[in-house]
Design a protein around this motif. Structure first.
Motif, PDB file in Angstrom:
ATOM      1  N   ARG A  50       0.838  -1.206   0.000  1.00 35.86           N
ATOM      2  CA  ARG A  50       0.000   0.000   0.000  1.00 35.86           C
ATOM      3  C   ARG A  50       0.875   1.260   0.000  1.00 35.86           C
ATOM      4  O   ARG A  50       0.610   2.211  -0.740  1.00 35.86           O
ATOM      5  CB  ARG A  50      -0.887  -0.020   1.253  1.00 35.86           C
ATOM      6  N   HIS A  67       1.977   4.344  10.202  1.00 37.37           N
ATOM      7  CA  HIS A  67       1.643   2.940  10.457  1.00 37.37           C
ATOM      8  C   HIS A  67       2.738   2.213  11.240  1.00 37.37           C
ATOM      9  O   HIS A  67       2.446   1.286  12.000  1.00 37.37           O
ATOM     10  CB  HIS A  67       1.324   2.245   9.135  1.00 37.37           C
ATOM     11  N   HIS A  92     -16.473  -1.274   6.260  1.00 34.03           N
ATOM     12  CA  HIS A  92     -16.170   0.064   5.733  1.00 34.03           C
ATOM     13  C   HIS A  92     -14.686   0.389   5.894  1.00 34.03           C
ATOM     14  O   HIS A  92     -14.305   1.557   5.841  1.00 34.03           O
ATOM     15  CB  HIS A  92     -17.023   1.118   6.435  1.00 34.03           C
ATOM     16  N   ASN A 105      -7.837   3.609  17.021  1.00 39.02           N
ATOM     17  CA  ASN A 105      -8.207   4.244  15.759  1.00 39.02           C
ATOM     18  C   ASN A 105      -7.154   5.296  15.410  1.00 39.02           C
ATOM     19  O   ASN A 105      -6.508   5.859  16.288  1.00 39.02           O
ATOM     20  CB  ASN A 105      -9.598   4.871  15.844  1.00 39.02           C
ATOM     21  N   SER A 107      -5.958   8.654  12.762  1.00 37.40           N
ATOM     22  CA  SER A 107      -6.367   9.714  11.842  1.00 37.40           C
ATOM     23  C   SER A 107      -5.123  10.486  11.449  1.00 37.40           C
ATOM     24  O   SER A 107      -4.190  10.618  12.247  1.00 37.40           O
ATOM     25  CB  SER A 107      -7.364  10.658  12.537  1.00 37.40           C
ATOM     26  N   HIS A 108      -5.091  10.978  10.213  1.00 30.34           N
ATOM     27  CA  HIS A 108      -3.942  11.812   9.844  1.00 30.34           C
ATOM     28  C   HIS A 108      -4.389  12.997   9.013  1.00 30.34           C
ATOM     29  O   HIS A 108      -5.327  12.916   8.226  1.00 30.34           O
ATOM     30  CB  HIS A 108      -2.836  11.030   9.138  1.00 30.34           C
ATOM     31  N   ASP A 125     -10.634  11.721  15.056  1.00 31.87           N
ATOM     32  CA  ASP A 125     -10.441  12.468  13.809  1.00 31.87           C
ATOM     33  C   ASP A 125      -9.668  13.732  14.100  1.00 31.87           C
ATOM     34  O   ASP A 125      -9.876  14.390  15.125  1.00 31.87           O
ATOM     35  CB  ASP A 125     -11.784  12.834  13.158  1.00 31.87           C
ATOM     36  N   GLN A 142     -23.280  17.550   4.691  1.00 30.44           N
ATOM     37  CA  GLN A 142     -22.697  16.550   5.592  1.00 30.44           C
ATOM     38  C   GLN A 142     -23.256  16.561   7.014  1.00 30.44           C
ATOM     39  O   GLN A 142     -23.186  15.560   7.701  1.00 30.44           O
ATOM     40  CB  GLN A 142     -21.167  16.738   5.686  1.00 30.44           C
ATOM     41  N   GLU A 171     -17.101  12.818  12.581  1.00 30.16           N
ATOM     42  CA  GLU A 171     -16.212  11.817  11.987  1.00 30.16           C
ATOM     43  C   GLU A 171     -15.710  10.838  13.067  1.00 30.16           C
ATOM     44  O   GLU A 171     -15.623   9.633  12.830  1.00 30.16           O
ATOM     45  CB  GLU A 171     -15.041  12.544  11.328  1.00 30.16           C
ATOM     46  N   LYS A 175     -16.316   6.883  12.958  1.00 27.59           N
ATOM     47  CA  LYS A 175     -15.140   6.013  12.957  1.00 27.59           C
ATOM     48  C   LYS A 175     -15.140   5.054  14.156  1.00 27.59           C
ATOM     49  O   LYS A 175     -14.651   3.936  14.047  1.00 27.59           O
ATOM     50  CB  LYS A 175     -13.854   6.854  12.929  1.00 27.59           C
ATOM     51  N   LEU A 179     -18.188   2.937  10.619  1.00 26.41           N
ATOM     52  CA  LEU A 179     -19.173   3.105   9.548  1.00 26.41           C
ATOM     53  C   LEU A 179     -18.633   4.028   8.460  1.00 26.41           C
ATOM     54  O   LEU A 179     -17.484   4.434   8.479  1.00 26.41           O
ATOM     55  CB  LEU A 179     -20.472   3.663  10.145  1.00 26.41           C
TER      56      LEU A 179
HETATM   57  C1  LIG Z   1     -12.427   6.699   5.805  1.00 24.78           C
HETATM   58  C2  LIG Z   1     -13.155   7.567   6.780  1.00 24.78           C
HETATM   59  C3  LIG Z   1     -13.594   6.695   7.909  1.00 24.78           C
HETATM   60  C4  LIG Z   1     -12.248   8.654   7.393  1.00 24.78           C
HETATM   61  O1  LIG Z   1     -11.600   9.357   6.430  1.00 24.78           O
HETATM   62  P1  LIG Z   1     -10.605  10.578   6.652  1.00 24.78           P
HETATM   63  O2  LIG Z   1     -11.133  11.602   7.593  1.00 24.78           O
HETATM   64  O3  LIG Z   1     -10.270  11.025   5.296  1.00 24.78           O
HETATM   65  O4  LIG Z   1      -9.319   9.912   7.274  1.00 24.78           O
HETATM   66  P2  LIG Z   1      -8.665   9.834   8.720  1.00 24.78           P
HETATM   67  O5  LIG Z   1      -7.265  10.263   8.531  1.00 24.78           O
HETATM   68  O6  LIG Z   1      -9.428  10.488   9.809  1.00 24.78           O
HETATM   69  O7  LIG Z   1      -8.718   8.264   9.031  1.00 24.78           O
HETATM   70  C5  LIG Z   1      -8.111   7.338   8.192  1.00 24.78           C
HETATM   71  C6  LIG Z   1      -7.778   6.112   9.013  1.00 24.78           C
HETATM   72  O8  LIG Z   1      -8.934   5.616   9.679  1.00 24.78           O
HETATM   73  C7  LIG Z   1      -8.944   4.178   9.646  1.00 24.78           C
HETATM   74  N1  LIG Z   1     -10.188   3.810   8.958  1.00 24.78           N
HETATM   75  C8  LIG Z   1     -10.409   3.518   7.653  1.00 24.78           C
HETATM   76  N2  LIG Z   1     -11.736   3.281   7.456  1.00 24.78           N
HETATM   77  C9  LIG Z   1     -12.329   3.431   8.656  1.00 24.78           C
HETATM   78  C10 LIG Z   1     -13.681   3.313   9.101  1.00 24.78           C
HETATM   79  N3  LIG Z   1     -14.686   3.009   8.288  1.00 24.78           N
HETATM   80  N4  LIG Z   1     -13.955   3.536  10.401  1.00 24.78           N
HETATM   81  C11 LIG Z   1     -12.964   3.858  11.258  1.00 24.78           C
HETATM   82  N5  LIG Z   1     -11.668   3.982  10.889  1.00 24.78           N
HETATM   83  C12 LIG Z   1     -11.364   3.773   9.604  1.00 24.78           C
HETATM   84  C13 LIG Z   1      -7.666   3.751   8.961  1.00 24.78           C
HETATM   85  O9  LIG Z   1      -6.710   3.487   9.957  1.00 24.78           O
HETATM   86  C14 LIG Z   1      -7.274   4.975   8.154  1.00 24.78           C
HETATM   87  O10 LIG Z   1      -5.886   5.122   8.040  1.00 24.78           O
HETATM   88  P3  LIG Z   1      -5.121   4.583   6.738  1.00 24.78           P
HETATM   89  O11 LIG Z   1      -5.930   5.017   5.575  1.00 24.78           O
HETATM   90  O12 LIG Z   1      -3.775   5.230   6.812  1.00 24.78           O
HETATM   91  O13 LIG Z   1      -5.076   3.111   6.905  1.00 24.78           O
HETATM   92  C15 LIG Z   1     -14.495   8.074   6.172  1.00 24.78           C
HETATM   93  O14 LIG Z   1     -15.313   8.565   7.192  1.00 24.78           O
HETATM   94  C16 LIG Z   1     -14.386   9.085   5.064  1.00 24.78           C
HETATM   95  O15 LIG Z   1     -14.207   8.752   3.917  1.00 24.78           O
HETATM   96  N6  LIG Z   1     -14.509  10.340   5.382  1.00 24.78           N
HETATM   97  C17 LIG Z   1     -14.433  11.420   4.372  1.00 24.78           C
HETATM   98  C18 LIG Z   1     -14.428  12.755   5.021  1.00 24.78           C
HETATM   99  C19 LIG Z   1     -15.822  13.391   5.174  1.00 24.78           C
HETATM  100  O16 LIG Z   1     -16.511  13.692   4.226  1.00 24.78           O
HETATM  101  N7  LIG Z   1     -16.238  13.668   6.453  1.00 24.78           N
HETATM  102  C20 LIG Z   1     -17.475  14.314   6.770  1.00 24.78           C
HETATM  103  C21 LIG Z   1     -17.479  14.715   8.251  1.00 24.78           C
HETATM  104  S1  LIG Z   1     -18.892  15.665   8.672  1.00 24.78           S
END
Ligand SMILES: CC(C)(COP(=O)(O)OP(=O)(O)OC[C@H]1O[C@@H](n2cnc3c(N)ncnc32)[C@H](O)[C@@H]1OP(=O)(O)O)[C@@H](O)C(=O)NCCC(=O)NCCS
Length: 241
Positions: A50, A67, A92, A105, A107-108, A125, A142, A171, A175, A179
């Protein structure tokens, strides 16, 4: 290299044996700077594959550090070799530890990762705050209608901060349950300084959850949701070497 100035409340963490008790969440802020090679040695074949799919070198480096540190921190709780940890993935994509009761959990955002560790389902988050041109449009799509209305009722000067609070709190909950975005409308959060859930329409009970502000630095907003009443956060920083 840009270095994140973390709040003093995030105490330095030195790897060693550590335990988290019920009603506690351990939060680690991890600046994604340093030597990626030192961290990629812990990664599984799938994680390396990855990482290699990232075309931009900085994205590969951030993935390796985030990681790698995740494995090192979790191994401190489990007393196992970081490379020996195995993960399962929910429908998910939420990763969980295979065969271990510990919850975590990750987040980055930009140059920072945040990791939460607890004994109950947990979500975290973190977002680097930046100016958003169409903040109200995004909120309309959202957020729940109550959250959207609460945002609109604020003076414009307060909306950006309230938006990020709402975003990260929502978020974090989604998470925690592992979901996707479809779950964003079934609960309401407060947009004020003190994080709290206002209502659930998905069968969850308010008394079963804690929502915490875990913002690690001046320009980063962080939230953590854990299915446990009265949880408190202990905050650490893990500086990759
Ligand atoms: C994938 C998602 C769970 C989080 O996405 P994100 O905010 O972009 O990413 P974050 O950095 O907070 O979290 C990513 C990490 O969460 C973990 N993760 C992945 N899917 C997950 C899920 N369904 N639930 C919990 N954790 C999850 C993983 O460890 C991931 O890290 P990796 O990709 O390096 O392996 C999902 O909610 C998403 O796609 N969000 C998009 C953002 C958005 O529109 N938010 C609206 C808020 S009102």
């Amino acid at each position: 290299m840009y270095d994140v100035s973390l709040f003093d409340s995030f105490r330095e963490f030195t790897p060693g044996h550590v335990a988290v008790s019920d009603r506690e969440v351990h939060i680690y802020a991890v600046p994604l700077t340093g030597d990626a090679d030192l961290h990629s040695e812990w990664l599984s074949k799938d994680e390396i594959a990855r990482m290699d799919r990232f075309r931009i070198l900085d994205h590969r480096r951030r993935y390796a550090i985030g990681h790698g540190v995740l494995r090192v921190v979790l191994s401190c709780y489990l007393g196992k070799d970081p490379a020996s940890l195995a993960f399962d993935y929910g429908s998910h994509g939420k990763p969980t530890l295979r065969g271990e009761p510990l919850h975590f959990n990750l987040s980055h955002s930009a140059q920072l990762a945040i990791l939460a560790v607890a004994t109950a389902p947990v979500g975290v988050d973190c977002e680097k705050q930046r100016h958003l041109e169409r903040l109200v449009d995004i909120a309309k799509r959202q957020f729940s209608s109550a959250e959207h209305d609460a945002l609109l009722s604020l003076p414009e000067s307060e909306r950006l901060q309230a938006f990020y609070r709402c975003w990260t709190r929502k978020e974090a909950y989604v998470k925690a349950l592992g979901l996707g975005l479809a779950a964003l409308d079934v609960f309401d959060v407060d947009l004020g300084q003190t994080p709290r859930f206002l209502s659930f329409r998905d069968g969850e009970k308010l008394d079963d959850w804690s929502l915490l502000d875990v913002s690690p630095a001046a320009d980063y907003v962080g939230a953590c949701a854990v299915r446990c009443a009265g949880a408190r956060a202990q905050t650490f920083q893990f500086r990759a070497f």
